[in-house]
Design a protein around this motif. Sequence first.
Motif: not given
Lengths: 188, 95
Positions: A3, A12, A70, A73-74, A76-77, A80-81, A86, A161, B9, B11-13, B66, B70-71
């Motif tokens: 990332a 964000p 944590w 964070l999962q 949000v990820t 995005r996917a 999930q 998002l 996205s 990257a997270s995949t 979290f 960083r972005h």
Amino acid sequence: MSADAVPTTHIPGEEGVWVLILGEMSMFGVFFALYMGARSDDRIAFAESQQHLDLTIGVVNTVLLLASSWFVLQAVTAVRAGAGSQAQRGLAAAIACGLGFMIGKVVEYGEKLHAGITPQSDSLFMYYFALTGIHAFHVIVGLCVLSFLWRALRGPEQPRLLTVEACASYWHMVDLLWIVLFPLLYLV
Amino acid sequence: MTDTPAAMSRASTKHPRPGVAVFVVLMALTGLTSLIAETRDARTTLTTAVVLTVVAVKIHLVGTHFMELRHAPLPLRLLFHIWIVAIWTVIVVLS
């Protein structure tokens, strides 16, 4: 980390939510300074009263909030996917951790009140109840925000998002404020 | 919307469970501060400085990984880290 290879900058959430977050962080910064000022006036009494704080609940609550961050964070990820279910599971786990934190807080307050310790007992407990109470209020607001997000992810229209990131950032702020508050009241 | 979320996205995949290492480090640092707290007789300014330094590292990790700062643009990252330094200074100086 892969990332880190993202070349462009990205706030964000929305800018407005960061005004809120940095404002809240500044407000708590003033609270921390007020607490340390009061503590420096009567170190011995503060140290004696600190012995009555339940370190175990404090540590467990710290772990719960870190875990919840944590999980967020999962989530949000996953958004995005495009993995809505999930993301919902991540948020549900984060909400469960947040509720666990609040149960720990209720147990802790109950122990204190049962032992006859109230905000009027002394300066440390006045700050203890005030600071942890204000933080707990933020946890409740954060839980409402995460619940709103969880519900929104169930609907046919997925939330933007930026909205997801804004809600997540608020919850992470609740976590990082506790990261300071816990050692301030219980450890140092 | 910028292409950044799309890049994230992708990257997270590749890494469906981001932040695991950071979470483990945060747990370890929490254990470390609790261990320091066990030596309650050692509540000196030095102890406070050590504990607050660990706290500063934890906040940096939460913010950077979290909150995904960083972005973020440099001014936002700077404000966030100025807050960390300010909190560290105020607490250690008044301890």
